[in-house]
Design an enzyme around this catalytic site. Sequence first.
Site, short mmCIF file in Angstrom:
data_model
loop_
_atom_site.label_atom_id
_atom_site.label_comp_id
_atom_site.label_asym_id
_atom_site.label_seq_id
_atom_site.Cartn_x
_atom_site.Cartn_y
_atom_site.Cartn_z
N ASN A 109 0.83 -1.21 0.00
CA ASN A 109 0.00 0.00 0.00
C ASN A 109 0.86 1.25 0.00
O ASN A 109 1.93 1.29 0.58
CB ASN A 109 -0.98 -0.02 1.19
CG ASN A 109 -0.44 0.70 2.41
OD1 ASN A 109 -0.49 1.92 2.52
ND2 ASN A 109 0.13 -0.07 3.34
N SER B 245 5.37 5.23 8.62
CA SER B 245 4.74 4.98 7.32
C SER B 245 5.74 5.35 6.23
O SER B 245 6.36 6.42 6.28
CB SER B 245 3.48 5.83 7.15
OG SER B 245 3.13 5.87 5.78
N ASN C 165 4.95 6.15 3.30
CA ASN C 165 4.24 6.87 2.25
C ASN C 165 4.05 8.36 2.50
O ASN C 165 3.31 9.02 1.79
CB ASN C 165 2.88 6.19 2.01
CG ASN C 165 3.04 4.71 1.73
OD1 ASN C 165 3.86 4.33 0.91
ND2 ASN C 165 2.30 3.87 2.44
N THR C 166 4.70 8.87 3.52
CA THR C 166 4.70 10.32 3.76
C THR C 166 6.15 10.77 3.75
O THR C 166 6.94 10.31 4.58
CB THR C 166 4.04 10.64 5.12
OG1 THR C 166 2.65 10.31 5.04
CG2 THR C 166 4.17 12.12 5.47
N PHE D 68 -1.79 8.25 4.14
CA PHE D 68 -2.60 8.88 5.19
C PHE D 68 -3.84 9.58 4.64
O PHE D 68 -4.13 10.73 4.98
CB PHE D 68 -1.77 9.89 6.01
CG PHE D 68 -0.74 9.30 6.91
CD1 PHE D 68 -0.76 7.95 7.27
CD2 PHE D 68 0.29 10.09 7.44
CE1 PHE D 68 0.21 7.42 8.12
CE2 PHE D 68 1.26 9.56 8.29
CZ PHE D 68 1.21 8.23 8.62
N LYS E 246 5.41 3.89 17.06
CA LYS E 246 5.36 2.81 16.07
C LYS E 246 6.51 2.97 15.08
O LYS E 246 6.64 4.01 14.43
CB LYS E 246 4.02 2.83 15.33
CG LYS E 246 3.89 1.68 14.31
CD LYS E 246 2.48 1.48 13.86
CE LYS E 246 2.35 0.39 12.81
NZ LYS E 246 0.95 0.17 12.40
N ASN F 171 5.73 -1.34 11.39
CA ASN F 171 4.95 -0.90 10.24
C ASN F 171 5.33 -1.76 9.03
O ASN F 171 6.05 -2.75 9.17
CB ASN F 171 5.22 0.59 9.99
CG ASN F 171 3.99 1.32 9.48
OD1 ASN F 171 3.35 0.85 8.54
ND2 ASN F 171 3.66 2.44 10.08
C1 LIG Z 1 -3.76 -0.70 3.54
C2 LIG Z 1 -2.93 -0.47 4.76
C3 LIG Z 1 -2.96 0.78 5.37
C4 LIG Z 1 -2.20 1.02 6.51
N1 LIG Z 1 -2.28 2.24 7.12
C5 LIG Z 1 -1.59 2.46 8.27
C6 LIG Z 1 -1.71 3.69 8.96
O1 LIG Z 1 -2.46 4.59 8.57
N2 LIG Z 1 -0.97 3.86 10.08
C7 LIG Z 1 -0.15 2.89 10.58
O2 LIG Z 1 0.48 3.08 11.63
N3 LIG Z 1 -0.03 1.70 9.95
C8 LIG Z 1 -0.73 1.47 8.82
N4 LIG Z 1 -0.62 0.25 8.19
C9 LIG Z 1 0.32 -0.76 8.72
C10 LIG Z 1 -0.36 -1.78 9.62
O3 LIG Z 1 -0.89 -1.17 10.76
C11 LIG Z 1 0.65 -2.88 10.04
O4 LIG Z 1 1.68 -2.28 10.79
C12 LIG Z 1 1.25 -3.61 8.86
O5 LIG Z 1 0.31 -3.79 7.84
C13 LIG Z 1 1.81 -4.98 9.25
O6 LIG Z 1 0.79 -5.83 9.73
P1 LIG Z 1 0.10 -6.97 8.83
O7 LIG Z 1 1.21 -7.74 8.18
O8 LIG Z 1 -0.70 -7.79 9.78
O9 LIG Z 1 -0.73 -6.25 7.83
C14 LIG Z 1 -1.37 -0.01 7.04
C15 LIG Z 1 -1.35 -1.26 6.42
C16 LIG Z 1 -2.11 -1.51 5.29
C17 LIG Z 1 -2.06 -2.86 4.66
#
Ligand SMILES: Cc1cc2nc3c(=O)[nH]c(=O)nc-3n(C[C@H](O)[C@H](O)[C@H](O)COP(=O)(O)O)c2cc1C
Length: 357
Positions: free
Chosen positions: A110, A177, A179-180, A114, A217, A246
């Site tokens: 992704n 993140s 992406n910022t 934000f 985080k 993350n």
């Molecule tokens: C589509 C998407 C959007 C995410 N947006 C955020 C976010 O806004 N803030 C954040 O701290 N982590 C965000 N994450 C990261 C997740 O909270 C998590 O740290 C990461 O996906 C690893 O966990 P997983 O393997 O179970 O998905 C996002 C993940 C995905 C897939």
Amino acid sequence: MIDLYPLAGPLLFRFDPETAHGLTIKALKSGLVPPARGKDEPALHTRVWGLDFTNPVGLAAGFDKNAEVVDAMLNLGFGFVEPGSVTPRPQPGNPRPRLFRLVEQRAVINRMGFNNEGLEAFAQRLERRREKARRAPGIVGANLGKNKDTADAADDYVIGVRRLAPLADYLVVNVSSPNTPGLRALQGRDPLRALLERVLEARASCGLSRNPPLLLKIAPDLTVEDKSDIAAVALESGIDGLIVSNTTIARPDSIPAAMRSEAGGLSGAPLFEPSTSVLREIYALTGGKLPIVGVGGVATGEDAYAKIRAGASLVQLYSAMVYAGPAVVHRIRRELAELLRRDGFRSVAEAVGADHR
Ligand SMILES: Cc1cc2nc3c(=O)[nH]c(=O)nc-3n(C[C@H](O)[C@H](O)[C@H](O)COP(=O)(O)O)c2cc1C
């Protein structure tokens, strides 16, 4: 519980991932998804930061960016949920497409950036929820981000802390993140020290009788020096815990060529090993003094148990839900309870960091 995902999943997969996510949120909001909390085994109850979690499996940030489905997700069996990341002002995020499924790898890429409705809408939803008589039981955190065009990042986190400290059970400063632009540079020793000082000051200035725990985080893509700096600053600053981790900007060999060049953060199964290894290191570097939330690739009870043994007091997931639906939470709870029993642990807390002993 009755698992409808074998029906709903294939239907959702006919849509592009972001449309499918939007439909899921709509269904959850409208009550189309039946509650299925189930009973938590006593061994899964755990107390962290003085908060009581009926089970240690949480919904990671990014699923519910605008705090729209907090109760619906708690009602599906999560012990805690973390809406956000929320930024002070609403922002659209990156252009679409920005969300990709890697079905065979059980992974997601992704670069949302934000996208969210902003702090006021988010806070008002939590306020309204507080007034409701019939709230789902469970812990609700709030994950804070910064607007893309804010020059001094700390200003944005301070705004988030001031507005949400009275409304959330815990707060997360998300500096990881991918992406910022510039965000992850805040993980460096000096910027991190300055940032944490300001957010802790903001929390203290709220004058609450009980301060919500403040967590940081972090990314999985860190040098040896980064990790030791983060551990040292986390300990000396007085924050309450860490979330590890993350998404990753790395592209392991298992990622197909067509997807390797998509910018963004990779999550799901391929993130399990790298994020667990950073968790293990951070636990050792902090001497187990700070509770850690382990996240990255958790899809089974065994995964959750491995994170706990590596040093996690709690775990979270997001990507596994895309592929297995919310039933994954029940499966993890059941399997985790079995694994604890098998190894003679009477509680989650007893197993935290077991690999280090
Ligand atoms: C589509 C998407 C959007 C995410 N947006 C955020 C976010 O806004 N803030 C954040 O701290 N982590 C965000 N994450 C990261 C997740 O909270 C998590 O740290 C990461 O996906 C690893 O966990 P997983 O393997 O179970 O998905 C996002 C993940 C995905 C897939």
